[in-house]
Structures are given as structure tokens and as C-alpha cells.
Motif scaffolding. Structure first.
Motif, PDB file in Angstrom:
ATOM      1  N   LEU A  64      34.304  37.512  34.670  1.00  0.00           N
ATOM      2  CA  LEU A  64      32.721  37.782  34.654  1.00  0.00           C
ATOM      3  C   LEU A  64      32.126  37.009  35.522  1.00  0.00           C
ATOM      4  CD1 LEU A  64      30.738  39.435  32.810  1.00  0.00           C
ATOM      5  CD2 LEU A  64      30.236  37.325  31.451  1.00  0.00           C
ATOM      6  N   PHE A  65      31.462  37.468  36.384  1.00  0.00           N
ATOM      7  CA  PHE A  65      30.599  36.780  37.763  1.00  0.00           C
ATOM      8  C   PHE A  65      29.265  37.176  37.439  1.00  0.00           C
ATOM      9  CE2 PHE A  65      34.959  37.662  39.332  1.00  0.00           C
ATOM     10  CZ  PHE A  65      35.220  36.285  40.029  1.00  0.00           C
ATOM     11  N   ALA A  66      28.402  35.977  37.765  1.00  0.00           N
ATOM     12  CA  ALA A  66      26.912  35.995  37.843  1.00  0.00           C
ATOM     13  C   ALA A  66      26.276  37.141  38.649  1.00  0.00           C
ATOM     14  CB  ALA A  66      26.547  34.699  38.096  1.00  0.00           C
ATOM     15  N   ARG A  67      26.874  37.203  40.023  1.00  0.00           N
ATOM     16  CA  ARG A  67      26.540  38.248  41.021  1.00  0.00           C
ATOM     17  C   ARG A  67      27.271  39.170  41.339  1.00  0.00           C
ATOM     18  NH1 ARG A  67      25.306  33.296  42.903  1.00  0.00           N
ATOM     19  NH2 ARG A  67      26.364  33.579  44.719  1.00  0.00           N
ATOM     20  N   GLN A  68      27.195  40.470  41.708  1.00  0.00           N
ATOM     21  CA  GLN A  68      27.763  41.571  42.050  1.00  0.00           C
ATOM     22  C   GLN A  68      28.513  40.875  43.505  1.00  0.00           C
ATOM     23  OE1 GLN A  68      25.917  45.358  42.553  1.00  0.00           O
ATOM     24  NE2 GLN A  68      27.880  46.252  43.615  1.00  0.00           N
ATOM     25  N   ALA A  69      27.809  40.495  44.336  1.00  0.00           N
ATOM     26  CA  ALA A  69      28.449  39.943  45.546  1.00  0.00           C
ATOM     27  C   ALA A  69      29.906  38.798  45.415  1.00  0.00           C
ATOM     28  CB  ALA A  69      27.496  39.213  46.343  1.00  0.00           C
ATOM     29  N   GLN A  70      29.585  38.022  44.299  1.00  0.00           N
ATOM     30  CA  GLN A  70      30.602  37.089  43.941  1.00  0.00           C
ATOM     31  C   GLN A  70      32.042  38.062  43.549  1.00  0.00           C
ATOM     32  OE1 GLN A  70      28.395  34.738  41.146  1.00  0.00           O
ATOM     33  NE2 GLN A  70      29.394  33.123  41.974  1.00  0.00           N
ATOM     34  N   ALA A  71      31.753  39.057  42.839  1.00  0.00           N
ATOM     35  CA  ALA A  71      32.773  39.886  42.172  1.00  0.00           C
ATOM     36  C   ALA A  71      33.557  40.633  43.171  1.00  0.00           C
ATOM     37  CB  ALA A  71      32.294  40.829  40.948  1.00  0.00           C
ATOM     38  N   GLU A  72      32.828  41.046  43.975  1.00  0.00           N
ATOM     39  CA  GLU A  72      33.130  41.852  45.341  1.00  0.00           C
ATOM     40  C   GLU A  72      34.108  41.085  46.253  1.00  0.00           C
ATOM     41  OE1 GLU A  72      29.726  43.364  46.969  1.00  0.00           O
ATOM     42  OE2 GLU A  72      29.552  45.267  45.534  1.00  0.00           O
ATOM     43  N   ASP A  73      33.411  39.663  46.415  1.00  0.00           N
ATOM     44  CA  ASP A  73      34.299  38.772  47.190  1.00  0.00           C
ATOM     45  C   ASP A  73      35.604  38.538  46.500  1.00  0.00           C
ATOM     46  OD1 ASP A  73      32.354  38.704  49.263  1.00  0.00           O
ATOM     47  OD2 ASP A  73      31.325  36.859  48.472  1.00  0.00           O
ATOM     48  N   ALA A  74      35.369  38.163  45.209  1.00  0.00           N
ATOM     49  CA  ALA A  74      36.745  37.916  44.652  1.00  0.00           C
ATOM     50  C   ALA A  74      37.861  39.036  44.571  1.00  0.00           C
ATOM     51  CB  ALA A  74      36.626  37.577  43.179  1.00  0.00           C
ATOM     52  N   ALA A  75      37.356  40.372  44.422  1.00  0.00           N
ATOM     53  CA  ALA A  75      38.389  41.348  44.522  1.00  0.00           C
ATOM     54  C   ALA A  75      38.861  41.134  46.052  1.00  0.00           C
ATOM     55  CB  ALA A  75      37.558  42.507  44.401  1.00  0.00           C
ATOM     56  N   ARG A  76      37.983  41.313  47.043  1.00  0.00           N
ATOM     57  CA  ARG A  76      38.646  41.356  48.425  1.00  0.00           C
ATOM     58  C   ARG A  76      39.403  40.450  48.544  1.00  0.00           C
ATOM     59  NH1 ARG A  76      34.030  42.227  50.136  1.00  0.00           N
ATOM     60  NH2 ARG A  76      33.220  40.323  50.536  1.00  0.00           N
ATOM     61  N   LEU A  77      39.304  38.956  48.144  1.00  0.00           N
ATOM     62  CA  LEU A  77      40.217  37.808  48.505  1.00  0.00           C
ATOM     63  C   LEU A  77      41.497  37.920  47.787  1.00  0.00           C
ATOM     64  CD1 LEU A  77      37.582  34.851  48.313  1.00  0.00           C
ATOM     65  CD2 LEU A  77      38.718  35.667  50.346  1.00  0.00           C
ATOM     66  N   LEU A  78      41.398  38.564  46.665  1.00  0.00           N
ATOM     67  CA  LEU A  78      42.612  38.599  45.806  1.00  0.00           C
ATOM     68  C   LEU A  78      43.567  39.646  46.361  1.00  0.00           C
ATOM     69  CD1 LEU A  78      41.557  38.881  42.046  1.00  0.00           C
ATOM     70  CD2 LEU A  78      43.094  37.254  42.990  1.00  0.00           C
ATOM     71  N   ILE A  79      43.064  40.762  46.808  1.00  0.00           N
ATOM     72  CA  ILE A  79      43.953  41.983  47.409  1.00  0.00           C
ATOM     73  C   ILE A  79      44.668  41.477  48.776  1.00  0.00           C
ATOM     74  CG2 ILE A  79      43.675  43.990  48.831  1.00  0.00           C
ATOM     75  CD1 ILE A  79      41.222  44.919  47.009  1.00  0.00           C
ATOM     76  N   ALA A  80      44.128  40.424  49.475  1.00  0.00           N
ATOM     77  CA  ALA A  80      44.714  39.729  50.567  1.00  0.00           C
ATOM     78  C   ALA A  80      45.881  38.641  50.079  1.00  0.00           C
ATOM     79  CB  ALA A  80      43.963  39.128  51.460  1.00  0.00           C
ATOM     80  N   GLN A  81      46.138  38.654  49.093  1.00  0.00           N
ATOM     81  CA  GLN A  81      47.056  37.320  48.470  1.00  0.00           C
ATOM     82  C   GLN A  81      48.330  38.085  48.111  1.00  0.00           C
ATOM     83  OE1 GLN A  81      45.929  34.234  48.936  1.00  0.00           O
ATOM     84  NE2 GLN A  81      44.004  35.348  49.591  1.00  0.00           N
ATOM     85  N   ASP A  82      49.541  37.383  48.575  1.00  0.00           N
ATOM     86  CA  ASP A  82      50.748  37.766  48.382  1.00  0.00           C
ATOM     87  C   ASP A  82      51.105  37.830  46.779  1.00  0.00           C
ATOM     88  OD1 ASP A  82      51.383  37.909  50.995  1.00  0.00           O
ATOM     89  OD2 ASP A  82      52.266  35.874  51.000  1.00  0.00           O
ATOM     90  N   PHE A  83      50.553  36.873  46.002  1.00  0.00           N
ATOM     91  CA  PHE A  83      50.841  36.828  44.580  1.00  0.00           C
ATOM     92  C   PHE A  83      50.186  38.040  43.630  1.00  0.00           C
ATOM     93  CE2 PHE A  83      47.045  33.990  44.841  1.00  0.00           C
ATOM     94  CZ  PHE A  83      46.341  34.768  43.958  1.00  0.00           C
ATOM     95  N   PHE A  84      49.430  38.811  44.445  1.00  0.00           N
ATOM     96  CA  PHE A  84      48.516  39.870  43.898  1.00  0.00           C
ATOM     97  C   PHE A  84      49.443  41.203  44.430  1.00  0.00           C
ATOM     98  CE2 PHE A  84      44.890  42.855  43.066  1.00  0.00           C
ATOM     99  CZ  PHE A  84      44.690  42.648  41.790  1.00  0.00           C
ATOM    100  N   GLU A  85      50.146  41.135  45.205  1.00  0.00           N
ATOM    101  CA  GLU A  85      51.072  42.552  45.558  1.00  0.00           C
ATOM    102  C   GLU A  85      51.535  43.157  44.235  1.00  0.00           C
ATOM    103  OE1 GLU A  85      54.882  43.556  48.360  1.00  0.00           O
ATOM    104  OE2 GLU A  85      54.445  41.477  47.818  1.00  0.00           O
ATOM    105  N   GLY A  86      51.154  44.540  44.429  1.00  0.00           N
ATOM    106  CA  GLY A  86      51.475  45.365  43.473  1.00  0.00           C
ATOM    107  C   GLY A  86      50.239  45.467  42.387  1.00  0.00           C
ATOM    108  N   GLY A  87      49.191  44.544  42.420  1.00  0.00           N
ATOM    109  CA  GLY A  87      48.056  44.574  41.467  1.00  0.00           C
ATOM    110  C   GLY A  87      47.260  45.605  42.068  1.00  0.00           C
ATOM    111  N   ARG A  88      46.192  45.731  41.095  1.00  0.00           N
ATOM    112  CA  ARG A  88      45.027  46.881  41.457  1.00  0.00           C
ATOM    113  C   ARG A  88      43.826  46.221  41.222  1.00  0.00           C
ATOM    114  NH1 ARG A  88      46.917  51.877  38.307  1.00  0.00           N
ATOM    115  NH2 ARG A  88      44.795  52.533  38.579  1.00  0.00           N
ATOM    116  N   VAL A  89      42.791  46.836  41.859  1.00  0.00           N
ATOM    117  CA  VAL A  89      41.571  46.433  41.653  1.00  0.00           C
ATOM    118  C   VAL A  89      41.029  47.608  40.492  1.00  0.00           C
ATOM    119  CG1 VAL A  89      39.029  45.965  42.074  1.00  0.00           C
ATOM    120  CG2 VAL A  89      40.744  44.846  43.205  1.00  0.00           C
TER     121      VAL A  89
END
Length: 293
Positions: A64-89
Motif C-alpha cells: 500500500l502506497f500513499a500516492r500512485q506515483a510511488q506505487a508506479e516507481d516501486a513497480a518499475r524499480l522492482l522489475i529491474a532487480q535480479d531478485f525479482f526475476e520471474g516475478g510479475r506486476v
């Protein structure tokens, strides 16, 4: 507020959760992505003990995030991480603002111990049938009356005369058992716990309920008692057998909870050198065991 929904594997849950917290998520929760299907998995752990796994084979992580921009930034950053490989938004959804305090409070209604004895949060009025009430709000310390182990201990207390007794609540948590003993006539009640937060919670709850307890760390417990109450877990209860039985006076009562039905024989064996334990009550797979010297 905005909810970011992710799908990841069991071995990714911890890293994803840590990353979301670092990205200022207001809350992070994990649930079984296969819930209510044939692939659903059950994760069980005893109260107060860590779960056997961090997550499910297919885990849905909700942040849960206070603002939509925070949630979008978090999704974008996670997709780029090796530990999230195979994960999905899975997506980002707006969630309605709610009075979270009121919502949380609504989940905790008065708890019946006996028809005349109730545990009542401070934001509720006692039921009309209540003749004895413990006022207790959910907090950090274990023991709000909602768990079967607590209810069974309190039922045992309510159905006996403790008038004039010296009582020990070992592992007092919120102090609910000690408060119950005081309300049902015990002359002296000692409540002890290894957790200083539990000691403080018990002191506060005793004051709120107008009872006098002696509260402190375990060394406060000295000598023998008419009744010894211990609602902990099976493993520490086995280790504490000599100590707890040493505090029970001749013809006194020992009351143990935090025990699963399948653990009854283990507890009987651990206490056999000191006294004979019997199952006195059961509820939802949990049992209450009592004995007398």
C-alpha cells in the motif's frame, strides 16, 4: 491510497518485502496466490513461533502506497532487480480511504468466557448479561481473550473459588489471567514475564481494571502458590516443569495452556515426576491441562 499487486515465488518474498518497505510502502502483506483452488497450501505455526516458510510457492504480495506515483516507481524499480526475476506486476489499484482505526476496532467484539463473564474492548459497552468484565484492548502482549488457550484458562478460573488464594501467572503477557484471578477473589496475585513490554502491559491493564497485582520479571515469583497459571507453549512448558511444580503448594493447582491436542502425552511425561496432568478442557485443537500436588 494505491495498492501495488505483485506475484513472486516463495524464495523471493523476503527480498521483495524488504525492498517495498525501503520504497516507503505503508504496509506489505503476503497471501497464497492459489488460495481457494486445488493448489492452495496451508502454512501452520504455533503462536509466537515463526511460520515454517516465508511465503507460498506462488505468493501474492500486496503493498500500500500513499500516492500512485510511488506505487508506479516501486513497480518499475522492482522489475529491474535480479531478485525479482520471474516475478510479475499484477497491477496498481486505487483503494478507498477508510477510518482504519474504526475498521480495526470493528474486528474485536466482546468475548464471552461464560454467560456472565466477558472480555470487553474499551470501545464497546459490556453485554447486558455480563456480571464480571475485564476491559482489555488488543496490544503488543499476547492474551486478549480471543484465543482458545486464553478462554480456557479464564473459564477454569471463573468456575472455581479463588477466594483468599495466592496465585501466580507465569508468562503473563497482557496480564489477562492475573486480572481474572484477582477479579474472582484471589488475595495475592503475582504476574511475571521475561518480556518487559508484557510487564508494562500487565501493569497498565491491571490499573485499567481496578485490580492490584504484583508484576515483574520471573524472579519476582517466590515460594509456593495455591494456583499456578501458565499459558505459554508446549516446548517451554516442558522445560519449566520443575520450576512451575516447585511453585505449587501441597494440594494446590497447576493450570497449563498453549498445548495442542497431539502434545498431551509429551506434557504428561514431562510433569510425571512432580504431579499427574489431565486434560480438563479443549477447544479448536487446543487443550487445557491441570494437575494438583
Amino acid at each position: 491510497m494505491f495498492e501495488l499487486r505483485l506475484l513472486c515465488g516463495e524464495d523471493q518474498v523476503e527480498a521483495v518485502g524488504d525492498a517495498l518497505e525501503a520504497l516507503d510502502a505503508l504496509s506489505v502483506s503476503v497471501e497464497d496466490a492459489d488460495a481457494h483452488t486445488e493448489a492452495e497450501q496451508a502454512l501452520f505455526g504455533e503462536p509466537g513461533m515463526p511460520p515454517p516458510k516465508e511465503g507460498w510457492q506462488r505468493s501474492r504480495v500486496l503493498a500500500l502506497f500513499a500516492r500512485q506515483a510511488q506505487a508506479e516507481d516501486a513497480a518499475r524499480l522492482l522489475i529491474a532487480q535480479d531478485f525479482f526475476e520471474g516475478g510479475r506486476v499484477l497491477g496498481i489499484e486505487q483503494v478507498p480511504d477508510q477510518d482504519w482505526v474504526r475498521l480495526t476496532q470493528s474486528q474485536f467484539a466482546p468475548v464471552e468466557i461464560t454467560p456472565e463473564f466477558w472480555i470487553v474492548p474499551t470501545w464497546h459497552e459490556p453485554p447486558a448479561a455480563a456480571r464480571e468484565v475485564i476491559r482489555l484492548d488488543p496490544g503488543l502482549a499476547f492474551g486478549t481473550g480471543t484465543h482458545p488457550t486464553t478462554r480456557m484458562c479464564l473459564r477454569w478460573t471463573a468456575r472455581r473459588s479463588l477466594a483468599g488464594q495466592r496465585v501466580l501467572d507465569y508468562g503473563c503477557g497482557s496480564g489477562i489471567l492475573a486480572i481474572g484471578a484477582a477479579k474472582f477473589g484471589a488475595a495475592v496475585v503475582d504476574a511475571v514475564d521475561i518480556d518487559e513490554a508484557a510487564v508494562r502491559a500487565t501493569q497498565d491493564n491491571a490499573q485499567a481494571n481496578g485490580v492490584t497485582l504484583r508484576v515483574g520479571l520471573p524472579e519476582l515469583a517466590q515460594g509456593e502458590y495455591d494456583t499456578v497459571l501458565a499459558n505459554i507453549l508446549a516446548t517451554p512448558l516442558k522445560m519449566l516443569a520443575p520450576l512451575l511444580c516447585g511453585h505449587v503448594k501441597p494440594a494446590g493447582s497447576l493450570v497449563l495452556a498453549g498445548i495442542l491436542e497431539r502434545q498431551a502425552d509429551e506434557l504428561k511425561a514431562a510433569y510425571a515426576p512432580y504431579l499427574r496432568l489431565e486434560v480438563s478442557d479443549s477447544e479448536d485443537g487446543w487443550i487445557l491441562m491441570t494437575g494438583s500436588r
